[in-house]
Structures are given as C-alpha cells and as structure tokens.
Design a protein around this motif. Structure first.
Motif, mmCIF file in Angstrom:
data_model
loop_
_atom_site.group_PDB
_atom_site.id
_atom_site.type_symbol
_atom_site.label_atom_id
_atom_site.label_comp_id
_atom_site.label_asym_id
_atom_site.label_seq_id
_atom_site.Cartn_x
_atom_site.Cartn_y
_atom_site.Cartn_z
ATOM 1 N N GLY A 170 51.751 35.860 34.343
ATOM 2 C CA GLY A 170 50.483 35.936 35.051
ATOM 3 C C GLY A 170 49.404 36.712 34.329
ATOM 4 N N ILE A 171 49.642 37.099 33.070
ATOM 5 C CA ILE A 171 48.599 37.800 32.329
ATOM 6 C C ILE A 171 47.587 36.798 31.779
ATOM 7 C CG2 ILE A 171 50.090 39.723 31.700
ATOM 8 C CD1 ILE A 171 50.314 38.458 28.886
ATOM 9 N N ALA A 172 46.411 37.269 31.426
ATOM 10 C CA ALA A 172 45.387 36.404 30.841
ATOM 11 C C ALA A 172 45.885 35.836 29.523
ATOM 12 C CB ALA A 172 44.100 37.189 30.633
ATOM 13 N N GLY A 173 45.853 34.514 29.407
ATOM 14 C CA GLY A 173 46.227 33.858 28.161
ATOM 15 C C GLY A 173 47.619 33.273 28.117
ATOM 16 N N SER B 165 38.481 36.479 29.862
ATOM 17 C CA SER B 165 38.674 37.146 28.575
ATOM 18 C C SER B 165 39.543 38.378 28.810
ATOM 19 C CB SER B 165 37.328 37.578 27.993
ATOM 20 O OG SER B 165 36.775 38.638 28.761
ATOM 21 N N PRO B 166 40.351 38.777 27.836
ATOM 22 C CA PRO B 166 41.169 39.981 28.015
ATOM 23 C C PRO B 166 40.363 41.204 28.437
ATOM 24 C CG PRO B 166 41.928 38.787 26.100
ATOM 25 C CD PRO B 166 40.665 38.091 26.562
ATOM 26 N N ALA B 167 39.181 41.375 27.837
ATOM 27 C CA ALA B 167 38.360 42.548 28.175
ATOM 28 C C ALA B 167 37.967 42.540 29.645
ATOM 29 C CB ALA B 167 37.115 42.586 27.293
ATOM 30 N N LEU C 266 48.129 46.015 27.730
ATOM 31 C CA LEU C 266 46.787 46.500 28.035
ATOM 32 C C LEU C 266 46.411 46.273 29.499
ATOM 33 C CD1 LEU C 266 44.910 45.443 24.777
ATOM 34 C CD2 LEU C 266 45.728 47.722 25.438
ATOM 35 N N GLU C 267 46.901 45.191 30.108
ATOM 36 C CA GLU C 267 46.659 44.993 31.542
ATOM 37 C C GLU C 267 47.420 46.043 32.357
ATOM 38 O OE1 GLU C 267 46.992 40.976 32.954
ATOM 39 O OE2 GLU C 267 45.737 40.171 31.339
#
Length: 264
Positions: free
Chosen positions: A11-14, A187-189, A37-38
């Motif tokens: 479920g993380i971005a990407g 986006s990750p950011a 990082l999340e």
C-alpha cells in the motif's frame, strides 16, 4: 503516549508489481526506501502529537525491508516475526495508546489494487461475518479486543473507504489508486507529507476512534486450491462448506487469531 505502527509494503506509493515486494528483487530496494520513509513520516507525525514511545513493526514478507538507520531515536523497530497469532501487530499489548497502519492494501476479493490480497495469495477471500476482511480489519479487531484503538491508516483508496465502513473517525490517507494492473500514485514527497500530517491529526483525535468487535465472529476462507480446505478442516472447530471453502465460528478473539494463524 505509547504508539504502535504496523507497516506493510503493497500500500505504499509506487508499489505495483508482485516481484517488487520480494527482498532482493531489482524493484524492491527503491520501494523499500519509500516504505521506510512513509513509516518515518508516521513517526514524525506521532512525535509532533506528543508520542514518547513508538514501536514500528516491519510487517511485510521477510519483516526485514526497512532501513533502521533512518528512524527517529524514540523508535523501537520490530524486525522479522514474533511467530504468534498477533502477526502484523506482534508485540502489541494493552500498554499502547494507539495503533496506526502504514502501507496497507485492499483485501482479496476487492479490485482496489493489483496487489489486493489477505495475508497471502492463496485465497480468493476471507470474510468475517459475511463481509470481506482486510488485513487491517483482522488486526484492528485484535487490537480493539485488548483496548488499543486503531486511529490511522495509509494505503490504497478502496481500503480507506473500507476502513470508514467500520469507523469513520479513523484518519486515512490514500496514497494510490488501482486500475487494472496499474496504480496511480501520489509522489513520494506528497505521500510522506500527508502521512505525517495525518498521523498527527489521528493521535490528537484518538479518543473518538472506536471499532466495535462483534461478540461472535464467523471467519470464512475460500482457498484457491481445494487441498487447503481439506487440510484446514482438520483444525478443531473448522467446518468445510464446499471443496474450496471453510468456516470457523467463535466468541473468543484469542481462538479466532489462533485459527487464522494455522489455517490461513
């Protein structure tokens, strides 16, 4: 304030392909960094809300995906598996004030992500009392049974909608949406920013979060292979409904979690 954070990968971005979820795959390393990082963003939000102790569980596959050097000093990182029925929230106990979920995904039986599944890829669905059960719900019920409220979740959009069916007060952050084999991602950011803000908000609102655990739960599992149903039917209390499907009914959360551990 003592906070538990369970962190998954799909479920993380990407995160989009099954191969990327495996430690050692070429795609895994950059996404494992995003997973880290999340999780760090959730920790930072928790600290801003006043958390003094934070336990972070690497709750994906090997349990050794995240970079421990990137976490704040207040964090204790649980790597690998405790090998008990609490599974993705292993080590939690009534001393915790809240539990949060990062990188979680839609369950088997939903099309919210190309990586939708429940605990493993060997079942078509898992249901609690006739409704699709996500990994979030399985562990939120477990936490609620010992008095720890679930307050925050990040993951795919369909899972966020699923969470609010059980408690609209839980703060959710949708970092992606699945369409067929594809995902559309923040986006990750931006994902990290929203998780940081959401985690802070969630802990400030924790007193309003409450998931009601049913007095009796029937767990139904439909396997992709019929021999797994045959095998599960050997577990005490399990009833085989058809060649692929079994059920287990109990009013004990401990018994439910033990059954899940051995038959799912």
């Amino acid at each position: 304030m003592k906070v538990y954070i369970s962190v998954d990968f799909e479920g993380i971005a990407g995160s989009t392909s099954w191969s990327s979820t495996v430690l050692g795959d070429l795609e895994h390393a950059p996404l494992a960094k995003e997973m880290t990082l999340e999780a760090v963003a959730a920790c930072e939000g928790a600290l801003e809300a006043g958390a003094t102790e934070i336990y972070v569980k690497d709750a994906h596959d090997s349990g050794r995906n995240m970079d421990p050097t990137l976490f704040p000093k207040e964090v204790r990182l649980i790597r690998d598996w405790t090998c008990d029925p609490l599974s993705m929230i292993g080590g939690i106990d009534p001393s915790f004030d809240a539990v949060m979920y990062v990188g979680y995904h839609s369950p088997a039986g939903m099309d919210g992500s190309p990586l939708s599944h429940t605990m493993n890829r060997g079942n078509n669905y898992v249901k609690y009392n006739g409704r699709l059960a996500s990994e979030f719900l399985i562990h939120a019920y477990a936490a609620a049974s010992i008095g720890v409220p679930s307050v925050f979740l990040s993951g795919d959009k369909m899972l966020c909608d699923h969470v609010h069916e059980y408690d609209p007060q839980i703060t959710t952050v949708a970092v992606k949406e699945g369409i067929g084999c594809a995902t559309i991602n923040l986006s990750p950011a931006l994902a990290q920013e929203k998780i940081r803000e959401g985690a802070k908000k969630a802990l400030e609102n924790r007193a309003n979060c409450h998931i009601e655990v049913p007095e009796t739960i029937t767990m139904e599992i439909c396997y992709k292979e019929h021999h797994r149903a045959h095998r599960a039917a050997c577990y005490p209390g399990v009833v085989q409904l058809d060649p692929y499907t079994v059920s287990f009914t109990t009013n004990s959360m401990e018994d439910l979690l033990k059954a899940r551990m051995f038959i799912l």
